[in-house]
Scaffold this active site. Structure first.
Site, short mmCIF file in Angstrom:
data_model
loop_
_atom_site.label_atom_id
_atom_site.label_comp_id
_atom_site.label_asym_id
_atom_site.label_seq_id
_atom_site.Cartn_x
_atom_site.Cartn_y
_atom_site.Cartn_z
N LYS A 65 -15.14 -19.46 -0.61
CA LYS A 65 -16.53 -19.04 -0.35
C LYS A 65 -17.44 -19.22 -1.57
O LYS A 65 -18.62 -19.55 -1.42
CB LYS A 65 -16.56 -17.59 0.11
CG LYS A 65 -16.03 -17.41 1.53
CD LYS A 65 -16.18 -15.97 1.99
CE LYS A 65 -15.62 -15.81 3.39
NZ LYS A 65 -15.80 -14.46 3.93
N ASP A 102 -21.54 -12.98 7.03
CA ASP A 102 -20.61 -11.84 7.05
C ASP A 102 -21.35 -10.50 7.18
O ASP A 102 -20.94 -9.63 7.93
CB ASP A 102 -19.77 -11.82 5.76
CG ASP A 102 -18.69 -12.90 5.78
OD1 ASP A 102 -18.23 -13.26 6.89
OD2 ASP A 102 -18.32 -13.38 4.69
N GLY A 129 -15.32 -6.19 -4.50
CA GLY A 129 -15.01 -7.61 -4.66
C GLY A 129 -15.98 -8.46 -3.85
O GLY A 129 -17.05 -8.00 -3.43
N ARG A 152 -11.43 0.68 -8.02
CA ARG A 152 -10.47 0.95 -9.11
C ARG A 152 -11.05 0.47 -10.42
O ARG A 152 -11.03 1.16 -11.42
CB ARG A 152 -9.15 0.19 -8.85
CG ARG A 152 -8.31 0.74 -7.76
CD ARG A 152 -7.01 -0.02 -7.66
NE ARG A 152 -7.21 -1.48 -7.61
CZ ARG A 152 -6.35 -2.34 -7.15
NH1 ARG A 152 -5.18 -1.91 -6.69
NH2 ARG A 152 -6.59 -3.64 -7.15
N THR A 153 -11.57 -0.76 -10.40
CA THR A 153 -12.21 -1.31 -11.60
C THR A 153 -13.69 -0.98 -11.50
O THR A 153 -14.46 -1.68 -10.84
CB THR A 153 -12.02 -2.85 -11.62
OG1 THR A 153 -10.69 -3.15 -11.20
CG2 THR A 153 -12.30 -3.43 -13.00
#
Ligand code: ATR
Length: 276
Positions: A65, A102, A129, A152-153
């Site tokens: 993508k 999307d 992400g 998490r990050t």
């Protein structure tokens, strides 16, 4: 016959050929649609070959993508926001146009298919992400009151806030928060945009975030069984829970509309996918 394809690596499990063939049958469009496994090192070259072979457009999935975004001669505003492209249009003048359907696929599935209200709602987004970046623009365009992004990050969530705040902050409070600091504030809508489900796991969110009126939406889908996140929501008594099959069909319908100028009936396709 006009030719289209979905390209990815791997691609053998893609439902896109089935979906687009059903759309084409229903709308009587003279087109064929296939799945093509491209070589990650040869993406640009292989896309040029498809154009040469007369393809009119392609859908693009993991891991291409961002590469598709980079090769587009022009980008729609939503593709610019998303930093990724899932639909390429090979124009008659030789230009490659890039779009991203999307986000509109997600909001259309929520609003039209499931009658979920987004405006003025408090939303928690899990993950930061490419999948989340791809849908944030259309989600924020619906003017929710609050969008909290957890990851998490945490730096990746911070970056998304930085990117999207300037455009949407008048209508929506946008914030990042680590999983540990989420506390016990209830959310109206929890959207899972992580890839944790690939390992059949669920991000570490506290149960208290889920109220009796909370709706859970997993951007992942699994046609054979409940996704881990849908199961998590069901076990904890969410008001309603959905997987992302509807989003998949709606993003495909928007791509089909871009290419063919006609909107297929998605409800029919969704129910036939669920049955098979
Ligand atoms: P995609 O393009 O599908 O979003 P990605 O860019 O690799 O793929 O992002 C995957 C997302 O799922 C990330 O937000 C990732 O969290 P990190 O950025 O901290 O790695 C998240 N993710 C993957 N597995 C997870 C897990 N087991 N628990 C929580 N988050 C997870």
């Amino acid at each position: 016959m006009d030719r289209y394809a979905v390209v990815g690596h791997p691609i053998n499990h893609s439902l896109s050929p089935t979906i687009h063939r059903l759309f084409a049958d229903e709308t009587r469009q003279p087109m064929e649609y296939q799945a093509l496994d491209l070589d990650p090192d040869l993406f640009e070259h292989q896309v040029a070959e498809l154009i040469e072979a007369g393809f009119k457009g392609i859908n693009v999935t993991v891991p291409f993508k961002e590469k598709a975004w980079a090769i587009a001669d022009k980008l729609s505003p939503r593709a610019k926001d998303a930093g990724a492209v899932n639909t390429l249009i090979f124009q008659d003048d030789g230009a490659i146009a890039g779009d991203n359907t999307d986000g509109i696929g997600l909001t259309r599935d929520m609003i039209t298919n499931h009658h979920i209200l987004i405006k003025h709602r408090k939303i928690l987004v899990l993950g930061a992400g490419g999948a989340v970046r791809g849908v944030l623009g259309p989600l924020l365009s619906q003017k929710p009151d609050l969008v909290t992004i957890t990851n998490r990050t945490i730096e990746k969530a911070d970056e998304l806030i930085e990117q999207f705040s300037p455009k949407y902050k008048d209508n929506t409070e946008l914030q990042s928060c680590s999983y540990e600091n989420l506390g016990s504030e209830k959310f109206d809508l929890i959207i899972n945009g992580t890839s944790a489900g690939l390992n059949n796991s669920v991000p570490p969110i506290p149960d208290e975030l889920l109220g009796i009126n909370s709706i859970c939406y997993d951007m992942m889908y699994n046609i054979d069984e409940l996704t881990a996140f849908v199961q998590w929501a069901l076990d904890r008594g969410a008001l309603r829970q959905f997987d992302g099959l509807g989003m998949l069909v709606e993003q495909a319908a928007e791509a089909f509309f871009i290419w063919r100028g006609i909107r297929p009936n998605t409800a029919q396709v969704l129910s036939s996918l669920r049955q098979n």
